[in-house]
Design an enzyme around this catalytic site. Structure first.
Site, PDB file in Angstrom:
ATOM      1  N   ILE A  93       0.786  -1.205  -0.072  1.00 23.55           N
ATOM      2  CA  ILE A  93       0.050  -0.067   0.016  1.00 23.55           C
ATOM      3  C   ILE A  93       0.982   1.148   0.135  1.00 23.55           C
ATOM      4  O   ILE A  93       1.711   1.145   0.974  1.00 23.55           O
ATOM      5  CB  ILE A  93      -0.968   0.042   1.395  1.00 23.55           C
ATOM      6  CG1 ILE A  93      -1.678  -1.186   1.296  1.00 23.55           C
ATOM      7  CG2 ILE A  93      -1.903   1.370   1.173  1.00 23.55           C
ATOM      8  CD1 ILE A  93      -2.684  -1.422   2.526  1.00 23.55           C
ATOM      9  N   SER A  94       0.905   2.147  -1.090  1.00 19.63           N
ATOM     10  CA  SER A  94       1.662   3.100  -1.200  1.00 19.63           C
ATOM     11  C   SER A  94       1.641   4.165   0.009  1.00 19.63           C
ATOM     12  O   SER A  94       0.549   4.041   0.689  1.00 19.63           O
ATOM     13  CB  SER A  94       1.428   3.830  -2.407  1.00 19.63           C
ATOM     14  OG  SER A  94       1.459   3.206  -3.622  1.00 19.63           O
TER      15      SER A  94
END
Length: 731
Positions: A93-94
């Protein structure tokens, strides 16, 4: 392949009920952390619209990252969700700041049809909030394990109308593309090419982390006439690598027996075996006299050099290799280099001072290796200077992506700043100096100045300055100054010619901005000139400016003009340079450093600095680092501990043991060292940054190793004696 679900608008109340199906205390804690993160992103400028702000406050990020504590889920950092066999991250997840920036750049509106390439669920949920019940979101990934997560987590959080697709994005399934194309495409994997132009509607937006010669930036494009045109600043970023047929090839070659590697991602690889003898000799050094701050990015320079220099490549070295490369580049940021037959040149830096912020001021230098290394170094140094003179002050270059087919006009391949990919051709346009100003004089030797508004967010508000402004897209400086004078005073000055280039430096000498100054004559009384922007115009004599609140750059230009033997302008393209340095704030500023004191069985953890480290080479030191951006000292300590040693330490388990008030010999920047000890930690120390530290060892407190950083010794002795505060170097 799953088919798109019905697009019937779903019930937002039902979605909210599913999203809130957790214990009340947990829900309140998650909501508080979510709002805290959004506040942080908004304050830092990553959130710039109410829609993105609302989305980040609505979507439960922790629900898409159940494998990490809730505090980590809402930290402004990535959450790794999948690793390869060698331990590298292949899905995550960025970081929230980057997600916010990319969502803002995508300009997603209600009713839009959006595609995400690189799935996981959370970002798709954010986009669902933005498109609303009348829009649609498709999220695609090549890895079934990743799409399985999205398929599980999206319905659990109420976003069950997202279309999740498992496929190779290189071959986008035709049946997922809506009639007319997507309104926006977001790519959340590190991609070398952009084969999705035809899947985008005309006027649609594509935001992607694009690799150019091994450097990667999140770039925002708008599609017009079958091409993509960038229109926002480039964002340096890092993403997991694209998999499948779209995976990039580094085209890496190793110089035999040296541990030096050269990579040509965009360009034909050159022979390297002949370079081995060159690296056995001391290199020549070409000085550029171009400086950069220790925390100042210079990715634009490397992108410029990649397009300006034939044979450009990326240089990396084995950390333990005996290769003769001075000042080796960091592991994750290979250096800029060019090959010229049996010779090689590569960009490096030399520290020149501490700089105003204590992070150092560095000069770009070029090391040349081999029989003609001095010529290759001179060639690269001249391009660095060209970038400094003409392009450094530009906010960002303009990038155009053309599809590689016979139906679209494209620039000639082989031209400077043109890169040929598998599906597209990338053309980069580097605008010249953005700032312009007019030095207008009358026959009495006076200067026309205008008072800038003090209530607007402009450069030097409330100061007397020259008339002028920035270039706009596609303009030359000559066109820009003519337009600015017309807009500001409604006049055309027929005899405008270049006078000087004005460079603004910060207090430490680092470059900040550049303005091309033109000279012209005007003999109209100030009260007869219609001022359309600003507060007031006046004709001013040189002896009067010391009593006025003057823009320092304008004052420097006036003094330069007053002293010159040729008061008029010139038509030479190379103008004299006037430098003005911003004044130093004399209030004391200290560099804050966080140091980890990890003691086990009477022994303290120390690391041995890399032999090529700029600070304390081959010397023992505690795990430590400087505070960055707006983080607290304890947050810095947690981050540095994990980055350097891999140890995971909750903030609540850290206690402040000691404060060292340090002034290094010859330095004007005090350093405040904060020494923290954890009550517990997770993991065993590993070398995570081999370019900085070569090993971790436990040393008895009464038998510290040699050599050791002197202030580390002083602090450990003070901690053993129970002394909380020690001043050092303040004689």
């Amino acid at each position: 392949m799953p088919h798109p679900p019905s697009r019937t608008p779903h019930d937002p109340l039902a979605r909210k009920a599913r999203r809130d199906d957790t214990p009340t205390t947990d829900l309140d804690g998650a909501r508080a952390l979510r709002h805290q993160l959004a506040d942080q992103l908004a304050e830092a400028g990553h959130i710039r619209s109410p829609a993105v702000d609302a989305a980040l406050r609505a979507v439960p990020r922790h629900a898409f990252a159940p494998e990490v504590p809730i505090q980590k889920a809402y930290a402004n950092d990535i959450v790794a969700t999948r690793h390869s066999d060698d331990g590298s991250i292949i899905s995550s997840i960025s970081a929230p700041w980057l997600q916010a920036d990319m969502l803002e750049a995508a300009r997603i509106r209600p009713g839009h049809r959006v595609l995400e390439i690189g799935s996981g669920g959370y970002n798709a949920a954010l986009m669902t909030e933005l498109v609303g019940p009348t829009g649609s979101v498709t999220t695609l990934d090549i890895d079934p394990a990743v799409t399985d997560r999205a398929t599980r987590f999206l319905p659990q959080t109420g976003y069950d109308h997202v279309h999740v697709v498992t496929a190779d994005a290189e071959h986008l399934p035709a049946d997922i593309v809506p009639d007319g194309g997507f309104d926006a495409i977001l790519v959340t994997a590190d991609t070398w090419d952009l084969p999705w132009i035809d899947a985008l509607t005309d006027g649609g937006r594509l935001v992607a982390p694009l690799r150019l010669h091994g450097y990667h930036w999140a770039i925002s494009f708008t599609k017009h006439d079958r091409a993509l045109h960038s229109d926002e600043p480039l964002i340096v970023c890092g993403f997991v690598a694209m998999q499948g047929d779209g995976a990039w090839n580094a085209n890496r070659r190793t110089v035999p027996g040296t541990g030096v590697h050269l990579s040509w991602e965009d360009g034909a690889p050159l022979p390297v075996d002949q370079l081995a003898p060159a690296l056995t000799r001391e290199p020549t050094v070409a000085h550029t006299h171009v400086t950069v701050g220790g925390q100042e990015p210079f990715d634009a320079l490397t992108l410029y050099l990649a397009g300006a220099l034939p044979g450009f490549c990326r240089l990396s070295v084995d950390p333990d290799g005996d290769n003769g490369v001075l000042n080796p580049p960091p592991k994750h940021w290979p250096g800029a280099a060019i090959v010229r037959g049996a010779s090689l040149a590569r960009l490096a830096t030399e520290r020149t001072s501490d700089g105003y912020d204590g992070n150092g001021l560095y000069e770009f230098v070029v090391h040349g290796y081999g029989p003609h290394g001095h010529l290759a170094a001179k060639e690269m140094a001249e391009q660095v200077q060209h970038w400094q003179r003409n392009h450094r002050a530009v906010l960002c270059p303009r990038i155009t992506i053309h599809p590689l087919d016979n139906n679209s006009p494209t620039p000639a391949t082989g031209a400077p700043h043109v890169f040929v990919k598998k599906h597209t051709l990338v053309a980069i346009d580097w605008p010249t100096i953005p700032g312009t100003a007019a030095l207008l004089t009358d026959d009495d030797g006076r200067y026309l100045l205008h008072l800038r508004s003090a209530s607007k967010p402009i450069w030097r508000p409330g100061h007397w300055a020259l008339l002028g402004g920035d270039t706009e897209k596609g303009e030359t400086c000559d066109e820009a100054i003519a337009r600015e004078l017309d807009e500001k005073i409604g006049l055309a000055i027929p005899d405008l010619t270049g006078f000087v280039t004005l460079d603004t430096l910060d207090a430490s000498g680092a470059f900040k901005g550049r303005v091309r100054v033109y000279h012209g004559t005007l003999n109209t009384p100030a009260h007869e000139i219609e001022l359309r922007e600003g507060v007031q115009l006046r004709w001013t004599r040189i002896e009067e400016i010391d009593e006025m609140t003057m823009d320092p750059g304008a004052a420097a230009v006036l003094h330069a003009h007053h002293k010159t033997d040729q008061p008029g302008g010139c038509h030479d393209a190379t103008l004299p340079v006037v430098e003005v340095r911003e004044s130093r704030d004399h209030r004391s500023r200290s560099v804050i450093g966080a140091h980890l004191v990890l003691i086990r069985d009477g022994a303290v953890l120390l690391g041995k600095r890399h032999p090529d480290s700029a600070f304390a080479p081959s010397t023992w030191h505690l795990p430590a680092g400087h505070r960055e951006d707006m983080e607290s000292a304890v947050t810095c300590m947690v981050r540095e501990a994990e980055e350097e040693t891999g140890l995971r330490i909750p903030q609540s388990d850290l206690s402040l043991l000691h404060v060292l008030d340090l002034l290094d010999p010859g330095s004007t920047i005090p350093r405040m060292g904060l020494f923290f000890a954890p009550s517990r930690w997770e993991g065993e120390p590993v070398v995570r940054e081999p370019e900085c530290c070569t090993e971790w060892c436990w040393w008895p407190l009464d038998a510290l190793p040699e050599p050791i950083v002197e202030y580390t010794r002083v602090a450990l002795e003070a901690i053993s004696n129970g002394t909380f505060y020690v001043p050092m170097g303040w004689s």
